[in-house]
Write a protein that holds these residues in place. Structure first.
Motif, PDB file in Angstrom:
ATOM      1  N   MET A   9       0.827  -1.210   0.000  1.00  0.00           N
ATOM      2  CA  MET A   9       0.000   0.000   0.000  1.00  0.00           C
ATOM      3  C   MET A   9       0.864   1.263   0.000  1.00  0.00           C
ATOM      4  O   MET A   9       0.497   2.258  -0.623  1.00  0.00           O
ATOM      5  CB  MET A   9      -0.949   0.001   1.201  1.00  0.00           C
ATOM      6  CG  MET A   9      -2.098  -0.963   1.052  1.00  0.00           C
ATOM      7  SD  MET A   9      -3.045  -0.787  -0.482  1.00  0.00           S
ATOM      8  CE  MET A   9      -3.711   0.833  -0.323  1.00  0.00           C
ATOM      9  N   GLN A  10       2.018   1.236   0.652  1.00  0.00           N
ATOM     10  CA  GLN A  10       2.908   2.390   0.613  1.00  0.00           C
ATOM     11  C   GLN A  10       3.452   2.620  -0.792  1.00  0.00           C
ATOM     12  O   GLN A  10       3.570   3.755  -1.240  1.00  0.00           O
ATOM     13  CB  GLN A  10       4.047   2.232   1.625  1.00  0.00           C
ATOM     14  CG  GLN A  10       3.598   2.286   3.059  1.00  0.00           C
ATOM     15  CD  GLN A  10       2.815   3.547   3.380  1.00  0.00           C
ATOM     16  OE1 GLN A  10       3.198   4.651   3.012  1.00  0.00           O
ATOM     17  NE2 GLN A  10       1.688   3.376   4.045  1.00  0.00           N
ATOM     18  N   GLU A  11       3.776   1.548  -1.490  1.00  0.00           N
ATOM     19  CA  GLU A  11       4.242   1.677  -2.875  1.00  0.00           C
ATOM     20  C   GLU A  11       3.135   2.217  -3.775  1.00  0.00           C
ATOM     21  O   GLU A  11       3.385   3.040  -4.660  1.00  0.00           O
ATOM     22  CB  GLU A  11       4.732   0.328  -3.403  1.00  0.00           C
ATOM     23  CG  GLU A  11       6.050  -0.107  -2.807  1.00  0.00           C
ATOM     24  CD  GLU A  11       7.184   0.852  -3.135  1.00  0.00           C
ATOM     25  OE1 GLU A  11       7.289   1.301  -4.292  1.00  0.00           O
ATOM     26  OE2 GLU A  11       7.970   1.151  -2.226  1.00  0.00           O
ATOM     27  N   ILE A  12       1.924   1.768  -3.561  1.00  0.00           N
ATOM     28  CA  ILE A  12       0.792   2.270  -4.351  1.00  0.00           C
ATOM     29  C   ILE A  12       0.551   3.741  -4.038  1.00  0.00           C
ATOM     30  O   ILE A  12       0.285   4.540  -4.951  1.00  0.00           O
ATOM     31  CB  ILE A  12      -0.459   1.416  -4.087  1.00  0.00           C
ATOM     32  CG1 ILE A  12      -0.252   0.028  -4.699  1.00  0.00           C
ATOM     33  CG2 ILE A  12      -1.710   2.077  -4.653  1.00  0.00           C
ATOM     34  CD1 ILE A  12      -1.298  -0.981  -4.345  1.00  0.00           C
ATOM     35  N   ARG A  13       0.656   4.125  -2.793  1.00  0.00           N
ATOM     36  CA  ARG A  13       0.501   5.544  -2.441  1.00  0.00           C
ATOM     37  C   ARG A  13       1.583   6.393  -3.089  1.00  0.00           C
ATOM     38  O   ARG A  13       1.324   7.497  -3.569  1.00  0.00           O
ATOM     39  CB  ARG A  13       0.536   5.723  -0.937  1.00  0.00           C
ATOM     40  CG  ARG A  13      -0.719   5.211  -0.264  1.00  0.00           C
ATOM     41  CD  ARG A  13      -0.675   5.432   1.198  1.00  0.00           C
ATOM     42  NE  ARG A  13      -1.078   6.822   1.431  1.00  0.00           N
ATOM     43  CZ  ARG A  13      -1.045   7.402   2.610  1.00  0.00           C
ATOM     44  NH1 ARG A  13      -0.605   6.743   3.655  1.00  0.00           N
ATOM     45  NH2 ARG A  13      -1.425   8.634   2.749  1.00  0.00           N
TER      46      ARG A  13
END
Length: 73
Positions: A9-13
């Motif tokens: 999710m951090q990479e997607i953000r």
């Protein structure tokens, strides 16, 4: 598994930082980018997602997917 989900999710953000979802929370990203109807075709070498012709966040979805290493047909 929780740590992997968090990192994903951090990479997607990070990938969504140049879209209208730049300041979106995780729940918002999940609702707008993941909860869509798509046909999934799995072959030996790749996974192909057939997205609907129109849905509200198509441009953002495409930009995030390309930033994460996806390719257009």
């Amino acid at each position: 598994m929780t740590a992997i989900a968090y990192v994903l999710m951090q990479e997607i953000r990070l990938a969504a930082r140049h879209t209208s979802l730049a300041t979106a929370q995780v729940g918002t990203l999940r609702n707008k980018l993941f909860k869509i109807g798509a046909r999934v075709v799995v072959s030996v070498r790749r996974v192909v997602l057939h997205l609907p012709m129109q849905f509200p966040y198509r441009a953002e979805w495409t930009r995030v997917a390309l930033a994460l290493g996806g390719v257009l047909p």
